[in-house]
Write a protein that holds these residues in place. Structure first.
Motif, PDB file in Angstrom:
ATOM      1  N   HIS A 152       0.844  -1.189   0.000  1.00 37.00           N
ATOM      2  CA  HIS A 152       0.000   0.000   0.000  1.00 37.00           C
ATOM      3  C   HIS A 152       0.885   1.247   0.000  1.00 37.00           C
ATOM      4  O   HIS A 152       1.877   1.299   0.715  1.00 37.00           O
ATOM      5  N   PRO A 153       0.562   2.271  -0.771  1.00 39.97           N
ATOM      6  CA  PRO A 153       1.436   3.444  -0.870  1.00 39.97           C
ATOM      7  C   PRO A 153       1.567   4.255   0.416  1.00 39.97           C
ATOM      8  O   PRO A 153       2.524   5.010   0.563  1.00 39.97           O
ATOM      9  N   ASP A 154       0.633   4.108   1.364  1.00 41.05           N
ATOM     10  CA  ASP A 154       0.714   4.870   2.616  1.00 41.05           C
ATOM     11  C   ASP A 154       1.558   4.173   3.674  1.00 41.05           C
ATOM     12  O   ASP A 154       1.800   4.727   4.734  1.00 41.05           O
ATOM     13  N   VAL A 155       1.977   2.943   3.401  1.00 34.35           N
ATOM     14  CA  VAL A 155       2.759   2.174   4.375  1.00 34.35           C
ATOM     15  C   VAL A 155       4.207   2.143   3.907  1.00 34.35           C
ATOM     16  O   VAL A 155       4.482   1.780   2.768  1.00 34.35           O
ATOM     17  N   PRO A 156       5.146   2.534   4.786  1.00 34.64           N
ATOM     18  CA  PRO A 156       6.543   2.547   4.368  1.00 34.64           C
ATOM     19  C   PRO A 156       7.087   1.140   4.152  1.00 34.64           C
ATOM     20  O   PRO A 156       6.550   0.170   4.679  1.00 34.64           O
ATOM     21  N   ALA A 157       8.150   1.067   3.391  1.00 34.46           N
ATOM     22  CA  ALA A 157       8.825  -0.222   3.195  1.00 34.46           C
ATOM     23  C   ALA A 157       9.419  -0.664   4.526  1.00 34.46           C
ATOM     24  O   ALA A 157       9.756   0.164   5.376  1.00 34.46           O
ATOM     25  N   PRO A 158       9.550  -1.971   4.751  1.00 32.41           N
ATOM     26  CA  PRO A 158      10.142  -2.440   6.003  1.00 32.41           C
ATOM     27  C   PRO A 158      11.577  -1.954   6.142  1.00 32.41           C
ATOM     28  O   PRO A 158      12.267  -1.753   5.138  1.00 32.41           O
ATOM     29  N   PRO A 159      12.039  -1.759   7.405  1.00 34.09           N
ATOM     30  CA  PRO A 159      13.416  -1.312   7.603  1.00 34.09           C
ATOM     31  C   PRO A 159      14.391  -2.411   7.195  1.00 34.09           C
ATOM     32  O   PRO A 159      14.014  -3.582   7.117  1.00 34.09           O
TER      33      PRO A 159
ATOM     34  N   ARG B  92       1.869   7.468   6.124  1.00 36.86           N
ATOM     35  CA  ARG B  92       1.143   8.637   5.636  1.00 36.86           C
ATOM     36  C   ARG B  92      -0.314   8.274   5.387  1.00 36.86           C
ATOM     37  O   ARG B  92      -0.670   7.112   5.278  1.00 36.86           O
ATOM     38  N   GLY B  93      -1.137   9.287   5.273  1.00 35.54           N
ATOM     39  CA  GLY B  93      -2.528   9.121   4.862  1.00 35.54           C
ATOM     40  C   GLY B  93      -3.328   8.195   5.757  1.00 35.54           C
ATOM     41  O   GLY B  93      -3.252   8.248   6.986  1.00 35.54           O
ATOM     42  N   ALA B  94      -4.111   7.343   5.108  1.00 40.75           N
ATOM     43  CA  ALA B  94      -5.022   6.445   5.823  1.00 40.75           C
ATOM     44  C   ALA B  94      -4.277   5.513   6.766  1.00 40.75           C
ATOM     45  O   ALA B  94      -4.751   5.238   7.873  1.00 40.75           O
ATOM     46  N   ALA B  95      -3.108   5.042   6.362  1.00 39.10           N
ATOM     47  CA  ALA B  95      -2.349   4.117   7.217  1.00 39.10           C
ATOM     48  C   ALA B  95      -1.963   4.786   8.534  1.00 39.10           C
ATOM     49  O   ALA B  95      -2.002   4.162   9.593  1.00 39.10           O
TER      50      ALA B  95
END
Length: 71
Positions: free
Chosen positions: A2-9, A46-49
């Motif tokens: 999902h674009p609002d969830v960052p990639a895992p570290p 970001r956003g909804a996440a």
């Protein structure tokens, strides 16, 4: 992803100490929710996440106080 969830570290994760808040009143959900959202924002949510993180934490705190009394 999902674009609002960052990639895992990268592997290895974080070495920081955990963030802990003691809760004992139903209104503690507001503080904890805002703190969780600020932390998630720092991580790149970001956003909804970002708002979903706040909702989940609010529900967890509310249920903890309602059913366990404190935590």
């Amino acid at each position: 992803m999902h674009p609002d969830v960052p990639a895992p570290p990268p592997s290895g994760g974080r070495s920081d100490d955990p963030i802990v808040y003691r809760v004992g009143h139903v209104h503690d959900d507001i503080f904890c929710s805002h703190q969780a959202m600020a932390f998630a924002s720092d991580l790149g949510f970001r956003g909804a996440a970002l708002h979903e993180v706040g909702i989940v934490v609010s529900e967890l705190v509310t249920n903890l106080v309602r059913y366990a009394g404190t935590g």
